[in-house]
Design a protein around this motif. Structure first.
Motif, mmCIF file in Angstrom:
data_model
loop_
_atom_site.group_PDB
_atom_site.id
_atom_site.type_symbol
_atom_site.label_atom_id
_atom_site.label_comp_id
_atom_site.label_asym_id
_atom_site.label_seq_id
_atom_site.Cartn_x
_atom_site.Cartn_y
_atom_site.Cartn_z
ATOM 1 N N ASN A 5 86.246 32.495 13.660
ATOM 2 C CA ASN A 5 85.081 32.719 13.392
ATOM 3 C C ASN A 5 84.550 34.017 14.445
ATOM 4 O OD1 ASN A 5 84.839 30.975 10.839
ATOM 5 N ND2 ASN A 5 83.550 29.349 12.866
ATOM 6 N N LYS A 8 86.770 36.963 12.379
ATOM 7 C CA LYS A 8 85.932 37.819 10.969
ATOM 8 C C LYS A 8 85.033 38.397 11.275
ATOM 9 C CE LYS A 8 88.223 33.275 8.812
ATOM 10 N NZ LYS A 8 88.082 32.478 7.578
ATOM 11 N N SER A 9 83.966 37.689 11.861
ATOM 12 C CA SER A 9 83.104 38.789 12.073
ATOM 13 C C SER A 9 82.961 40.081 13.001
ATOM 14 C CB SER A 9 81.728 37.558 12.997
ATOM 15 O OG SER A 9 81.893 37.527 14.433
ATOM 16 N N PHE A 11 85.685 41.917 13.207
ATOM 17 C CA PHE A 11 86.082 43.280 12.245
ATOM 18 C C PHE A 11 85.234 43.540 10.588
ATOM 19 C CE2 PHE A 11 90.432 41.860 12.755
ATOM 20 C CZ PHE A 11 91.354 42.816 12.699
ATOM 21 N N SER A 12 83.933 42.684 10.119
ATOM 22 C CA SER A 12 83.048 42.612 9.340
ATOM 23 C C SER A 12 82.134 43.778 9.988
ATOM 24 C CB SER A 12 82.114 41.465 8.565
ATOM 25 O OG SER A 12 81.116 41.913 8.432
ATOM 26 N N LEU A 13 82.023 43.505 11.872
ATOM 27 C CA LEU A 13 80.790 44.042 12.325
ATOM 28 C C LEU A 13 81.420 45.912 12.272
ATOM 29 C CD1 LEU A 13 78.661 44.720 14.327
ATOM 30 C CD2 LEU A 13 80.516 44.223 16.518
ATOM 31 N N GLU A 15 83.168 47.262 10.105
ATOM 32 C CA GLU A 15 83.293 47.644 8.934
ATOM 33 C C GLU A 15 81.835 48.431 8.188
ATOM 34 O OE1 GLU A 15 84.863 44.592 6.170
ATOM 35 O OE2 GLU A 15 86.728 44.963 7.034
ATOM 36 N N LYS A 16 80.289 47.246 8.584
ATOM 37 C CA LYS A 16 79.430 48.002 8.114
ATOM 38 C C LYS A 16 79.224 48.988 9.072
ATOM 39 C CE LYS A 16 78.636 42.933 6.920
ATOM 40 N NZ LYS A 16 78.099 41.644 6.986
ATOM 41 N N ASP A 17 79.547 48.991 10.622
ATOM 42 C CA ASP A 17 78.504 49.579 10.918
ATOM 43 C C ASP A 17 79.326 50.319 12.625
ATOM 44 O OD1 ASP A 17 76.861 51.229 12.922
ATOM 45 O OD2 ASP A 17 75.669 49.492 13.702
ATOM 46 N N GLU A 18 80.141 51.720 11.881
ATOM 47 C CA GLU A 18 80.664 52.345 12.593
ATOM 48 C C GLU A 18 80.246 52.762 14.452
ATOM 49 O OE1 GLU A 18 82.366 56.200 10.734
ATOM 50 O OE2 GLU A 18 82.650 55.204 9.060
#
Length: 175
Positions: A5, A8-9, A11-13, A15-18
């Motif tokens: 978890n 995954k979070s 990589f998502s972080l 992607e959403k906020d450089e």
């Protein structure tokens, strides 16, 4: 198989906020962007990290994993723990500094011959206020044994120590 978890979070972080990309200097490679290829021989020393969003009075924890061991298509041994450093502080220049002993000593990339590049990921977390290094580091500054690094369950460790929120993340690839 360890849960993933946190991976995954992370990589998502980014992607959403450089602005959540952790500053990473690996050997002679400065300002490493997520997914940059770094030759194995250039990544054997502890990387230098920075993060402009870090709060000067807070303490942080750095965790690094190889999430593709032993082969990206056959990750039976992974993730492999490559580093845990607690008591990390930010300097006026946004550099992350530490002088406390490690929880797990840094080891550089070492994918097996024939493997495609592995992803070496770096997390920056807020350190729990009640974190006690002596409860988690090997006695007398010993290096962490390889068997303790394989199939590392970051989610379980994070729950055990009540790890703070993920602050920043970055990764490079190497073989």
């Amino acid at each position: 198989m360890p849960s993933d978890n946190h991976i995954k979070s992370a990589f998502s972080l980014i992607e959403k906020d450089e602005s959540k990309v952790l500053g990473l200097t690996v050997g002679k490679h400065e300002n490493v962007q997520p997914g940059t290829y770094i030759p194995r021989q250039d990544a054997q020393e502890v990387p230098k990290l920075s993060f402009s969003g870090a709060t000067p009075n807070n303490k942080y924890v750095i965790v690094s994993l190889d999430i593709d061991a032993p082969f990206p298509s056959f990750g039976i041994l992974g993730p492999i723990l490559h580093w845990i450093q607690s008591d990390v502080k930010v300097t006026g220049t946004s550099s992350l500094e530490f002088d406390a002993p490690f929880v797990a000593n840094y080891i550089g990339p070492a994918p097996p011959p024939g493997s495609s590049p592995h992803r070496y990921i770096f997390f920056l977390y807020e350190q729990p206020e009640d974190f006690n290094l002596k409860d988690h580091a090997p006695a007398d500054g010993q290096k962490l044994a390889n068997m303790s690094r394989m199939r590392y369950d970051l989610d379980a460790w994070a729950k055990e120590i009540k790890l703070g929120p993920l602050v920043a993340f970055n990764y490079f690839v190497s073989n």
